[in-house]
Structures are given as C-alpha cells and as structure tokens.
Design an enzyme around this catalytic site. Structure first.
Site, PDB file in Angstrom:
ATOM      1  N   HIS A  19     -18.837 -45.736  23.336  1.00 13.59           N
ATOM      2  CA  HIS A  19     -17.615 -45.884  24.139  1.00 13.59           C
ATOM      3  C   HIS A  19     -16.338 -45.783  23.287  1.00 13.59           C
ATOM      4  CE1 HIS A  19     -19.889 -46.877  27.678  1.00 13.59           C
ATOM      5  NE2 HIS A  19     -20.397 -47.975  27.158  1.00 13.59           N
ATOM      6  N   ASP A  59     -10.193 -55.299  22.287  1.00 14.86           N
ATOM      7  CA  ASP A  59     -10.833 -56.581  22.594  1.00 14.86           C
ATOM      8  C   ASP A  59     -12.144 -56.703  21.797  1.00 14.86           C
ATOM      9  OD1 ASP A  59     -12.110 -54.524  24.037  1.00 14.86           O
ATOM     10  OD2 ASP A  59     -12.636 -55.818  25.727  1.00 14.86           O
TER      11      ASP A  59
END
Ligand code: RIB
Ligand code: CA
Length: 313
Positions: free
Chosen positions: A240, A10
């Site tokens: 991340h 995303d």
C-alpha cells in the site's frame, strides 16, 4: 534537484516501509513527517514517526496532527493488522526525540509557503491534516506541487467495506475536501496496491543488504504478513503506502486515468471514492466542476518491487 516532500502518516507497518523508502531515495528530500490517527492513536503515530527518524539517523522534523475524524465517530485502531504498537508488536523502545511545537496542518502551510510550487504532499493515512491545512490557508492548494495519496478505490473492492478503503473511511469528510480542492491529486488506491504482493523473500534480501532499516521492516512485517496470509490466503502482503514513494520517484511505473472523485459521507456506502471518468457526463451533478484526479489503475509490479528493493538495499 531532489523533489521536496512532506509525508503525512499514521505509522503503521506499511507507513514505515514508505518512510524508509523515501529517506533512502536520493531523488527525494523529506522536509517533514506529519502525523495522524489511523492505524494507531495520533500520540503513538507521532512517537512511531520519531522512532523511524532515529533508526534512519535523519534530522527530519515530526509534527503531530489530528486525533479524530472531522465529523464522524472514530473507528477502532486495527491492531489485528498493525499490532497494538503499530509496528507488529515488536516491543521497540520509545524514541528520545519530541515532536516540534507546531501542528501538522500549520507545518504543511508554513512549509508550502516557504517553497511555493515545490512541495509534494504524500498522504498515507486519513486526510484530516490536509483538510485542516486547506481550512487554515485555502491558497495552499495553488502552491502545492502535487498531493499523492494512498487511499480509496475506483473499481476494486474496498478493504473495510465492500466499497471503502480504510484511510478514506476513517475521515470521509476530510477526504472529500481534499479530492475537490484545486490542487493536483494523484490517488494510489486499492486498484493498484492489490496488484502488488510483497513477500518475505524480498524483505529478507533487503534485511541482508541493509540490516538497520531492512531488519526493522522485516521484524515489523511478520505480523502484517500473518494478517494478510490468514485473511486472504496469500503468501505476503499488499503493497500500500510505499507505492506512493515509487510513484513520485518514477510515475511511469503506473498507468493513470483522469476523473472527478467524490467521497460518500454517509449511509452504507460511507467512505467510497466515487470516480467519474473524464468525458462521461451524468444527470447527477455531484461531479461537475470537480478538479481532475489522476487515479492509478495499472502498475508494473515487478518494476515497483525492484525499485523498492534497490533503493532500500
Ligand atoms: O488501506 C491501506 C491503508 O490503511 C494504509 O495506509 C495502511 O497503513 C492503513 O492506514
Ligand atoms: Ca498508512
């Protein structure tokens, strides 16, 4: 032989870091990017994924995926983290290319069937496309090499509630299906990504060595770093999504624990990944007969950042 991967994503600033990292890694062959809502709408995520392939000048197909969570109302896109454009509000021009004429889930199924046992799926967003692939063809779970996902947390605090991480919170039902399906899942959650700090000194060196990808990442990351600096009083950002790429390149960077993971799908704990370590039994049955997930709990931060920098430079 390079390891075949599909990146479900995303984009998203840290997604862009992960995708360029993978494109530059000789040990990896990126078979496709599949997109989902999350940091931005699925339309924008798809456009951004195509932009990344055009900047990197790679011929990698992009397949558009799910637009909303499977069973809950969508949460607002976090523009305060990734910018309204997903790239830190840098006003980048729209790409020229288009997504392929196949859904993300169907692309995953077809690609896994084309290379049985060889494809690793790297998931960097909410897990709706993976859940849909399992729904279309449950047998794919036995044909995938590994699912490596950024999401969840075992003992670290969450980042969208005290117990929930954003990717899992955005579609907890899909995440629970992914953690309980009979494939090898490796979870790279906040337990490790909150141990790694990426700062501008590293990004500046990458930009100098690689002005195209490095320059783009540096520009995007300023919004992201400002968010982290203001919210957590830190000089940089957590690492991340790109941690997943480091894991598939060199799993020895991480320490893993085995256990069953279930996801809370309602109540104030919604989105929590609840980890039952292997060998512990509980009167509550929800973790019985659930496949073992490899949950990353330790990370060699220096080695991880060095791999990121040398690969991108
Ligand atoms: O919680 C971090 C995750 O949420 C990352 O995948 C980031 O891109 C956002 O999607
Ligand atoms: Ca992401």
């Amino acid at each position: 032989m390079a390891r075949k991967i599909i990146i479900d994503t995303d984009p998203g600033i840290d997604d862009a870091m992960a995708i360029f990292f993978a494109f530059q890694a000789p040990q990896l062959e990126v078979l496709g990017l599949t997109t989902t809502f999350g940091n931005v709408s699925v339309e924008l995520a798809t456009q951004n994924a195509i932009t990344l392939t055009e900047i990197a000048k790679v011929n990698v197909p992009v397949a558009k995926g799910v637009a909303v969570p499977s069973k809950i109302a969508p949460r607002p896109h976090p523009d305060f983290v990734h910018g309204a454009d997903g790239f830190g509000n840098i006003d980048w021009p729209a790409p020229k290319g288009k997504a392929i004429d196949k859904s993300a889930a169907q692309f995953i199924v077809d690609t896994v069937r084309e290379f049985p046992g060889e494809v690793t799926i790297i998931a960097l967003g909410p897990l709706g496309n993976l859940a849909k692939a399992l729904e279309i063809d449950p047998e794919v779970a036995n044909l995938v090499d590994e699912v490596v996902l950024m999401g969840g947390t075992a003992i670290e605090y969450g980042n969208v509630s005290p117990v929930a991480e954003a990717n899992i919170m955005n579609d907890p039902h899909a995440a629970d299906l992914v953690f309980t399906a009979p494939w090898q899942v490796t979870m790279i959650g906040l337990d490790v990504t909150h141990q790694v700090l990426l700062d501008n000194t590293v990004l500046e060196r990458i930009k100098k060595a690689n002005p195209t990808e490095g320059g783009f990442l540096y520009d995007c990351a300023q919004h992201y770093i400002n968010f982290y600096s203001s919210r957590f009083d830190m000089d940089g950002c957590y690492f991340h999504d790109a941690s997943t790429i480091a894991y598939v390149m060199d799993p020895s960077i991480f320490g893993v624990e085995l256990g069953a993971v279930r996801v809370a799908c309602e109540g104030i704990g919604i989105g929590q990944t609840i980890f039952a370590p292997q060998g512990m039994s509980f009167p509550e049955p929800h973790w019985n007969d659930v496949p073992m997930t490899q949950v990353c709990m330790e990370v060699d931060s220096e080695k991880l950042l060095a791999l990121f920098e040398t690969t991108l430079s």
